[in-house]
Design a protein around this motif. Structure first.
Motif, PDB file in Angstrom:
ATOM      1  N   SER A  66      -9.949   3.236  -1.915  1.00  0.00           N
ATOM      2  CA  SER A  66      -9.555   5.099  -2.265  1.00  0.00           C
ATOM      3  C   SER A  66      -9.677   5.795  -0.680  1.00  0.00           C
ATOM      4  CB  SER A  66      -9.302   5.277  -3.636  1.00  0.00           C
ATOM      5  OG  SER A  66     -10.767   6.177  -3.527  1.00  0.00           O
ATOM      6  N   LEU A  67     -10.239   5.433   0.173  1.00  0.00           N
ATOM      7  CA  LEU A  67     -10.795   6.569   1.497  1.00  0.00           C
ATOM      8  C   LEU A  67      -9.728   5.500   2.612  1.00  0.00           C
ATOM      9  CD1 LEU A  67     -14.249   6.600   1.572  1.00  0.00           C
ATOM     10  CD2 LEU A  67     -12.801   7.959   0.918  1.00  0.00           C
ATOM     11  N   LEU A  68      -9.026   4.625   2.180  1.00  0.00           N
ATOM     12  CA  LEU A  68      -7.867   3.613   3.412  1.00  0.00           C
ATOM     13  C   LEU A  68      -6.193   4.485   3.543  1.00  0.00           C
ATOM     14  CD1 LEU A  68      -8.819  -0.120   2.653  1.00  0.00           C
ATOM     15  CD2 LEU A  68      -9.602   1.915   4.643  1.00  0.00           C
ATOM     16  N   PRO A 114       0.512  -1.075   0.157  1.00  0.00           N
ATOM     17  CA  PRO A 114      -0.215   0.072  -0.075  1.00  0.00           C
ATOM     18  C   PRO A 114       0.567   0.818  -0.491  1.00  0.00           C
ATOM     19  CG  PRO A 114      -0.315  -2.160   1.518  1.00  0.00           C
ATOM     20  CD  PRO A 114       0.512  -2.047   1.082  1.00  0.00           C
ATOM     21  N   THR A 115      -0.104   2.384  -0.361  1.00  0.00           N
ATOM     22  CA  THR A 115       1.065   3.636  -0.368  1.00  0.00           C
ATOM     23  C   THR A 115       0.084   4.820   0.495  1.00  0.00           C
ATOM     24  OG1 THR A 115       1.881   5.216  -2.085  1.00  0.00           O
ATOM     25  CG2 THR A 115       0.316   3.952  -2.711  1.00  0.00           C
ATOM     26  N   THR A 116       0.648   5.459   0.590  1.00  0.00           N
ATOM     27  CA  THR A 116       0.663   6.670   1.102  1.00  0.00           C
ATOM     28  C   THR A 116       0.911   8.105   0.309  1.00  0.00           C
ATOM     29  OG1 THR A 116       3.249   7.455   1.756  1.00  0.00           O
ATOM     30  CG2 THR A 116       0.908   6.655   3.404  1.00  0.00           C
ATOM     31  N   GLY A 117       0.928   7.948  -1.498  1.00  0.00           N
ATOM     32  CA  GLY A 117       1.795   8.583  -2.623  1.00  0.00           C
ATOM     33  C   GLY A 117       0.130   8.654  -3.463  1.00  0.00           C
ATOM     34  N   PRO A 118      -0.089   9.589  -4.257  1.00  0.00           N
ATOM     35  CA  PRO A 118      -0.577  10.008  -4.868  1.00  0.00           C
ATOM     36  C   PRO A 118      -1.046   8.828  -5.808  1.00  0.00           C
ATOM     37  CG  PRO A 118       1.522  11.105  -5.699  1.00  0.00           C
ATOM     38  CD  PRO A 118       1.600  10.755  -4.664  1.00  0.00           C
ATOM     39  N   LEU A 119      -2.312   8.985  -6.426  1.00  0.00           N
ATOM     40  CA  LEU A 119      -3.304   8.493  -7.562  1.00  0.00           C
ATOM     41  C   LEU A 119      -1.853   8.244  -8.885  1.00  0.00           C
ATOM     42  CD1 LEU A 119      -6.771   8.537  -7.984  1.00  0.00           C
ATOM     43  CD2 LEU A 119      -6.265   6.669  -6.966  1.00  0.00           C
ATOM     44  N   THR A 120      -1.899   6.674  -8.860  1.00  0.00           N
ATOM     45  CA  THR A 120      -0.420   6.085  -9.883  1.00  0.00           C
ATOM     46  C   THR A 120      -1.324   6.292 -11.182  1.00  0.00           C
ATOM     47  OG1 THR A 120      -0.632   3.989  -9.769  1.00  0.00           O
ATOM     48  CG2 THR A 120       0.860   5.196  -7.841  1.00  0.00           C
ATOM     49  N   TRP A 154     -11.536   2.727  -5.284  1.00  0.00           N
ATOM     50  CA  TRP A 154     -12.724   3.277  -5.962  1.00  0.00           C
ATOM     51  C   TRP A 154     -13.194   4.378  -4.526  1.00  0.00           C
ATOM     52  CZ3 TRP A 154     -15.994   1.845  -9.032  1.00  0.00           C
ATOM     53  CH2 TRP A 154     -16.461   0.932  -9.969  1.00  0.00           C
ATOM     54  N   LEU A 155     -13.979   4.737  -4.410  1.00  0.00           N
ATOM     55  CA  LEU A 155     -13.939   5.534  -3.232  1.00  0.00           C
ATOM     56  C   LEU A 155     -15.080   4.934  -2.375  1.00  0.00           C
ATOM     57  CD1 LEU A 155     -14.296   9.608  -5.449  1.00  0.00           C
ATOM     58  CD2 LEU A 155     -13.103   8.863  -3.514  1.00  0.00           C
ATOM     59  N   LEU A 156     -16.893   5.702  -2.690  1.00  0.00           N
ATOM     60  CA  LEU A 156     -18.276   5.190  -2.066  1.00  0.00           C
ATOM     61  C   LEU A 156     -19.086   4.815  -3.621  1.00  0.00           C
ATOM     62  CD1 LEU A 156     -18.442   7.279   0.642  1.00  0.00           C
ATOM     63  CD2 LEU A 156     -17.136   5.098   1.062  1.00  0.00           C
ATOM     64  N   GLU A 157     -19.336   4.503  -4.168  1.00  0.00           N
ATOM     65  CA  GLU A 157     -19.602   4.119  -5.715  1.00  0.00           C
ATOM     66  C   GLU A 157     -20.079   3.417  -6.354  1.00  0.00           C
ATOM     67  OE1 GLU A 157     -17.246   7.120  -5.648  1.00  0.00           O
ATOM     68  OE2 GLU A 157     -18.375   8.730  -5.494  1.00  0.00           O
TER      69      GLU A 157
END
Length: 375
Positions: free
Chosen positions: A116-118, A27-33, A127-130
């Motif tokens: 993606s909220l983790l 897992p990463t704390t960086g921006p979306l790849t 995913w967000l929530l949708e």
């Protein structure tokens, strides 16, 4: 609970680009790849304003495809049922349409919804929530066809294989999942050839797909080409490696199955284009949304307004595994507000207020929070 792992910024490997299992590095704390953005473009979510609808149109319903969408000729397609059965069956679509049919309203949710909220963020479909939708699925009960084939007494699982094929985790394979016999023989598990009364769209599994009510979407195999009854547990990649709750990369984990209780709110007011922050005028507002669970009937929904929880009104669901509408009148006062919602089901399970982190980012049913500006 936040955990620390080596971060991963990008990867050119096939596993990183297409895997539902985190890529090498964790897992990463960086921006979306770029790889995640590519997955996010291929797969699409249900806009939250579509929660107003009892039934989700196919074009708004969420889509998750691991590999390419197969180009299947329905006129020559056939389904084979084999393995630990008294009589193997091979059926075309014309024959299937002559069998008894049922229509089941089912809410399907991707197991990675909320990933993606983790923090840190597992690397996969962002995913967000949708990642959800509700449709009416029409087709032949799986139990009816298994009854015709005659399941042998020593059978333990039923394996479903789709026509979609690719590489994940470095392993070439067709997408395949299994169900325990007891689940496969449920009367509401359906081999669906229609969605909301019309032929299945290509992205939703044409010409035939499995729909398993109450389970996360990974169980509902699309583009079905074969069903095999087996006498030992299935060890395929999507069963033994993907879709498992893991605390770390070395943890064997436990398999994902039924949908955890969740509720979502229709974001009130109007959005800012880029940030999606909500704006609304002062005065009476009817807050509304949907709640569902694979672990039991939804028994209550609470709506949080700046940390104060109020009981919402529930409407009757369309079926045992379809989402349930909730509403709550609210008088919006000028200022900044945080709205949230949490559901409880008949098993006693309630949505958590904080994230339950896991390595693959699965089953995250933390409460939704919506920031609104009233003025």
């Amino acid at each position: 609970m936040k955990q620390t792992y080596q971060t991963h910024q990008s990867s050119g490997s096939a596993a990183a680009a297409g895997s539902m299992v985190p890529a090498a590095g964790g897992p990463t704390t960086g921006p979306l790849t770029r790889e995640e953005l590519q997955l996010g473009a291929r797969n699409h979510s249900m806009p939250l304003e579509a929660l107003r609808r009892d039934v989700t149109p196919p074009g708004l319903h969420y889509v998750l495809t691991h590999f390419d969408i197969p180009d299947v000729d329905g006129s020559s397609w056939h389904l084979r049922i084999s393995g630990a059965v008294e009589m193997a069956l091979e059926l075309g679509m014309a024959a299937l349409r002559k069998d008894p049919a049922i229509t089941v309203p089912v809410t399907l949710e991707c197991a990675g919804n909320g990933r993606s909220l983790l923090d840190p963020r597992p690397m996969s479909q962002p995913w967000l929530l949708e990642g959800v939708g509700t449709a009416h699925w029409t087709g032949v009960p799986l139990a009816y066809l298994l009854g015709k084939a005659g399941v042998l007494p020593h059978a333990v699982e039923v394996v479903f294989t789709g026509a979609d094929e690719g590489v994940q985790g470095g392993v070439p394979h067709h997408y395949a999942r299994s169900l325990p016999i007891r689940e496969a023989l449920r009367p509401d598990v359906v081999l669906a050839y229609k969605m909301n009364g019309s032929e299945l769209p290509p992205q939703h599994g044409y010409p035939l797909r499995l729909v398993v009510p109450g389970w996360y979407g990974m169980a509902s195999v699309k583009w079905l080409k074969s069903i095999e009854v087996v006498t030992t547990p299935f060890k395929g990649f999507q069963q033994e490696v993907a879709y498992r709750y893991q605390e770390s990369a070395d943890d064997a984990g436990t398999p994902v199955s039924r949908i955890r209780v969740r509720s979502l709110m229709v974001p009130p007011g109007i959005p800012d284009f880029f940030t999606r922050t909500r704006f609304l005028k002062p005065g009476p507002v009817l807050l509304q949304g949907r709640a569902w669970s694979g672990g039991g009937a939804v028994t209550g929904v609470e709506v949080g307004v700046d940390g104060t929880w109020l009981q919402a009104q529930l409407e009757k669901p369309a079926g045992g595994y379809a989402w349930r509408k909730w509403t709550l009148p609210w008088v919006a006062e000028p200022g900044e507000h945080i709205l949230s919602c949490r559901a409880t089901d008949s098993s006693g399970a309630t949505q958590p207020l904080e994230q339950h982190w896991n390595y693959q980012g699965l089953g995250n049913n933390m409460v939704q929070r919506v920031k609104v500006t009233v003025g």
